[in-house]
Write a protein that holds these residues in place. Sequence first.
Motif, PDB file in Angstrom:
ATOM      1  N   ALA A   3       0.827  -1.162  -0.124  1.00 30.85           N
ATOM      2  CA  ALA A   3       0.037  -0.108   0.540  1.00 30.85           C
ATOM      3  C   ALA A   3       1.301   1.202  -0.430  1.00 30.85           C
ATOM      4  N   ARG A   4       0.424   2.473  -0.976  1.00 31.26           N
ATOM      5  CA  ARG A   4       0.978   3.708  -0.596  1.00 31.26           C
ATOM      6  C   ARG A   4      -0.156   4.600   0.027  1.00 31.26           C
ATOM      7  N   VAL A   5      -0.439   5.024   0.808  1.00 28.20           N
ATOM      8  CA  VAL A   5      -1.156   5.774   1.307  1.00 28.20           C
ATOM      9  C   VAL A   5      -1.168   7.266   1.151  1.00 28.20           C
ATOM     10  N   ALA A  46      -9.959   3.021   5.023  1.00 27.18           N
ATOM     11  CA  ALA A  46      -9.026   3.097   4.660  1.00 27.18           C
ATOM     12  C   ALA A  46      -7.663   3.412   4.664  1.00 27.18           C
ATOM     13  N   THR A  47      -8.120   4.937   4.510  1.00 29.67           N
ATOM     14  CA  THR A  47      -6.537   5.952   5.298  1.00 29.67           C
ATOM     15  C   THR A  47      -6.186   5.971   6.453  1.00 29.67           C
ATOM     16  N   HIS A  48      -7.361   5.131   7.226  1.00 33.63           N
ATOM     17  CA  HIS A  48      -7.146   5.460   9.071  1.00 33.63           C
ATOM     18  C   HIS A  48      -6.458   3.699   9.539  1.00 33.63           C
ATOM     19  N   LEU A  49      -7.147   2.809   8.633  1.00 33.40           N
ATOM     20  CA  LEU A  49      -6.680   1.400   9.482  1.00 33.40           C
ATOM     21  C   LEU A  49      -5.038   0.723   8.183  1.00 33.40           C
ATOM     22  N   ILE A  50      -5.044   1.560   7.247  1.00 41.27           N
ATOM     23  CA  ILE A  50      -3.793   1.336   5.957  1.00 41.27           C
ATOM     24  C   ILE A  50      -2.915   1.486   6.466  1.00 41.27           C
ATOM     25  N   LYS A  51      -1.576   1.124   6.165  1.00 41.46           N
ATOM     26  CA  LYS A  51      -0.272   1.859   6.542  1.00 41.46           C
ATOM     27  C   LYS A  51       0.576   2.067   5.417  1.00 41.46           C
ATOM     28  N   THR A  52       0.800   3.295   5.094  1.00 40.37           N
ATOM     29  CA  THR A  52       2.303   2.763   3.622  1.00 40.37           C
ATOM     30  C   THR A  52       2.743   1.691   3.741  1.00 40.37           C
ATOM     31  N   GLY A  53       2.996   0.497   3.060  1.00 50.24           N
ATOM     32  CA  GLY A  53       4.153  -0.892   2.938  1.00 50.24           C
ATOM     33  C   GLY A  53       3.600  -1.395   3.913  1.00 50.24           C
ATOM     34  N   ASP A  54       2.060  -1.743   4.081  1.00 48.23           N
ATOM     35  CA  ASP A  54       1.065  -3.074   4.147  1.00 48.23           C
ATOM     36  C   ASP A  54       1.335  -3.921   2.621  1.00 48.23           C
ATOM     37  N   GLY A 104      -3.510  -1.144  -8.287  1.00 46.88           N
ATOM     38  CA  GLY A 104      -5.313  -0.754  -7.888  1.00 46.88           C
ATOM     39  C   GLY A 104      -4.886   0.184  -7.346  1.00 46.88           C
ATOM     40  N   ALA A 105      -6.062   0.423  -6.511  1.00 46.41           N
ATOM     41  CA  ALA A 105      -6.544   1.675  -5.602  1.00 46.41           C
ATOM     42  C   ALA A 105      -7.497   1.699  -4.736  1.00 46.41           C
ATOM     43  N   VAL A 106      -7.950   2.061  -3.621  1.00 43.98           N
ATOM     44  CA  VAL A 106      -8.655   1.930  -2.218  1.00 43.98           C
ATOM     45  C   VAL A 106      -9.011   3.619  -1.929  1.00 43.98           C
ATOM     46  N   THR A 107     -10.239   3.436  -2.014  1.00 42.04           N
ATOM     47  CA  THR A 107     -11.147   4.811  -1.595  1.00 42.04           C
ATOM     48  C   THR A 107     -11.567   5.124  -0.387  1.00 42.04           C
ATOM     49  N   VAL A 141      -1.822  15.294  -4.442  1.00 38.37           N
ATOM     50  CA  VAL A 141      -1.190  15.191  -5.880  1.00 38.37           C
ATOM     51  C   VAL A 141       0.346  15.252  -5.417  1.00 38.37           C
ATOM     52  N   GLN A 142       0.971  16.057  -4.549  1.00 42.49           N
ATOM     53  CA  GLN A 142       2.302  16.031  -4.362  1.00 42.49           C
ATOM     54  C   GLN A 142       3.212  15.159  -4.237  1.00 42.49           C
ATOM     55  N   GLU A 143       1.822  13.947  -3.696  1.00 43.87           N
ATOM     56  CA  GLU A 143       2.856  12.587  -3.443  1.00 43.87           C
ATOM     57  C   GLU A 143       3.237  12.032  -4.240  1.00 43.87           C
ATOM     58  N   LEU A 144       2.422  12.190  -5.262  1.00 43.18           N
ATOM     59  CA  LEU A 144       2.459  11.015  -5.936  1.00 43.18           C
ATOM     60  C   LEU A 144       3.910  10.319  -6.367  1.00 43.18           C
ATOM     61  N   SER A 145       4.721  11.325  -7.171  1.00 43.62           N
ATOM     62  CA  SER A 145       6.346  10.585  -6.818  1.00 43.62           C
ATOM     63  C   SER A 145       6.326   9.690  -5.993  1.00 43.62           C
ATOM     64  N   ASP A 146       6.269   9.760  -4.662  1.00 41.92           N
ATOM     65  CA  ASP A 146       6.590   8.617  -4.005  1.00 41.92           C
ATOM     66  C   ASP A 146       5.552   7.445  -4.474  1.00 41.92           C
ATOM     67  N   LEU A 147       5.114   7.312  -4.878  1.00 41.88           N
ATOM     68  CA  LEU A 147       4.870   5.231  -5.432  1.00 41.88           C
ATOM     69  C   LEU A 147       5.993   4.929  -6.324  1.00 41.88           C
ATOM     70  N   GLN A 148       5.447   3.967  -5.846  1.00 38.00           N
ATOM     71  CA  GLN A 148       6.576   2.930  -6.593  1.00 38.00           C
ATOM     72  C   GLN A 148       5.712   1.696  -7.677  1.00 38.00           C
ATOM     73  N   GLU A 149       6.067   0.901  -8.818  1.00 43.80           N
ATOM     74  CA  GLU A 149       5.692   0.593  -9.530  1.00 43.80           C
ATOM     75  C   GLU A 149       5.303  -0.600  -8.511  1.00 43.80           C
ATOM     76  N   GLY A 150       3.422  -1.061  -9.419  1.00 39.12           N
ATOM     77  CA  GLY A 150       2.841  -2.321  -8.832  1.00 39.12           C
ATOM     78  C   GLY A 150       2.914  -1.413  -7.744  1.00 39.12           C
ATOM     79  N   GLU A 151       2.098  -0.760  -6.923  1.00 36.56           N
ATOM     80  CA  GLU A 151       2.204  -0.474  -5.237  1.00 36.56           C
ATOM     81  C   GLU A 151      -0.424   0.215  -5.365  1.00 36.56           C
ATOM     82  N   ILE A 152      -0.063  -0.439  -4.519  1.00 39.08           N
ATOM     83  CA  ILE A 152      -1.985   0.029  -3.974  1.00 39.08           C
ATOM     84  C   ILE A 152      -2.454   1.416  -3.509  1.00 39.08           C
ATOM     85  N   LEU A 153      -2.415   1.884  -5.338  1.00 36.54           N
ATOM     86  CA  LEU A 153      -2.945   3.482  -4.360  1.00 36.54           C
ATOM     87  C   LEU A 153      -3.980   3.123  -3.092  1.00 36.54           C
ATOM     88  N   VAL A 154      -3.530   4.061  -1.419  1.00 32.64           N
ATOM     89  CA  VAL A 154      -4.990   4.499  -0.671  1.00 32.64           C
ATOM     90  C   VAL A 154      -4.717   5.785  -0.466  1.00 32.64           C
TER      91      VAL A 154
END
Length: 614
Positions: A522-524, A588-596, A558-561, A528-541
């Motif tokens: 996951a990548r929480v 989801a943004t409260h229960l999921i952390k980046t890297g999960d 994939g994505a979760v909102t 939009v300024q944080e999009l550069s942190d996205l890595q290939e294949g991560e799931i956007l939350v």
Amino acid sequence: MAKTFMDPHDVPTISGTEGWERMYPYQYQFSMEDPARAKFESDQIWYYDGLHYPEPHYPFDLIWDEAWFLALSQYNSRIFMVPPAMGIDHRIVNGYVYISPVGIPDPNEVGKRVPLFMERAGYYYQNWDTLFGKWKKKVTTLIEQLEAVSFPDLPEMEETSVVFEGKGFSSGYEFLKRYDDLINMGLLNWQYHFEFLNLGYAAYVTFINTTNQIFPGIPISTLTKMVSGIDVIMYRPDAELIRLARLAIDVGVDDLILKTSKAREAMDELAKHPAGKEWLAEMEKARYPWFYISTGTGWYHTHISWNDNLDIPFDSIRMHIKSIKEGKDVGRPTENLIKERDRIVDEYRKLIKTDEDREAFEQGLAVSRTVFPYVEDHLFYIEHWFHSIFWAKIRQIGSVLQNAGFIENADTDIWFMKRDEIKQALWDYVTAWATGVKPRGPSYWPKEIAWRKETYEKFRGWKPPPALGVPPDVVTEPFTIVLWGVTTDVLSEWLKGGEEGEGEQNTIQGSPGSSGIVEGRARVLKNVQELSDLQEGEILVATTTSPSWAPAFVKIGGAVTDVGGPMCHAAIVCREYGLPTVVGTGKATHLIKTGDLIKIDGDSGLVTILERAK
């Protein structure tokens, strides 16, 4: 499990914010003054509109909520006479907007409205393309008028033409009139917004209901695939970025763009080379109107456009250049979507047993595909193009009030004034100019705005409950289901409240957004300024997504909102990119952390946390 949510009149005031109500219109307050109105408020279900407003409201920014409060409701209740629905009522609590669908309690009245709706809505469906063409002309003309509005300084002395041409009014009057014109343009813009939108969603809901009767239990993810793969204008901004990325490679300036981190640096380097000048000329062509795309939903003044900060589109162009040079496909896989769409439709057609069902299916499908472009295209014209220019005009007024000493900072302070308060301040400013005396504003507004800023920051630290009041036995209001994703099951999940410890909850139920199953880290992200942190294949939350995030869809798995239903922007766009998506999870943004490590099922709406990040 509780059967009702907190009564809206019982929500506690945040310590230190006493008196916050004066920041917003009085009719937006829950109140016990009128017993009948208070009972209505207690008996209704009010849900937090996090789809549009993931942050508390600045007083001025509430203008768009006021605008759609009126526009959506009137088209339902007074213009198209939607049989089971009146409008959507609005309230504000600690800076957050809550909304409540208002139904028609008398079944006999519903029946009387059916022929009226059929006549009025039928005219629009039958003449959709012609009327939509007129709509585009109306909106673009309004944008041209908006661009022409300006707020020059008031003169020390009026020009002689005021006297010798018998003009009959002053610059002060003209200044006040221009503000009124600006606000009225914004409200008219939102009248246009809902001219077609209710009918667009109604067409979807009718198709869903019809198809469910023919094929009981058909997944909504299958239904939404049947109308995917249709080109709409909302994808044009990202298409322009892809075009500019390809052009940069073709003319050999891609390295110049990649080696710089700021748009200004890149543009200065490009301007030194003939090929770079050619590229810059093409970028200027693309900017108007396609860079009037908001970095968010367009609902807040903080959601600046690409034209306001060129670093944002340049970051996306770099992302596309890298993807193209790596041999990846960029953009939407439209051909594959169309093939899959047609395959699914053909399979279901073969299962239809009666001519009556076949005709209903074909008619519903045809109308849904006809209305699809508007359901997405209006976003660009209204929330992005118009809003971006509108915010800039309000900033001009902020500069006037700053120069007059009414506010300390034009960029930050004017948003803490209601739109009618700005008009009052401008009257103060103009009458002081007319009389030559000192206005009161400089001694009044800085202190008031300082208090409001402190109050607003306290609002940010409050977590709004997902709902207030009494839930219905069954949620039937169509827009509530397909746009906001609030269903009977979702309300049941919310009512569970804190039964499960949030840190230990490893499954989250949302709504199906886009079909498919995927696992990934996951990548929480919050903006939009944080999009550069996205890595290939991560799931956007994320809380929600916006068109500015389109370049990320070529990287994510994939994505979760947190918010939204099957017809919200995130669900529609992810379907067009073929990405499994779950929307409307609530938390989801409260229960999921980046890297999960998470697994999402876009058909069932289930999100599973498989492994917590270390």
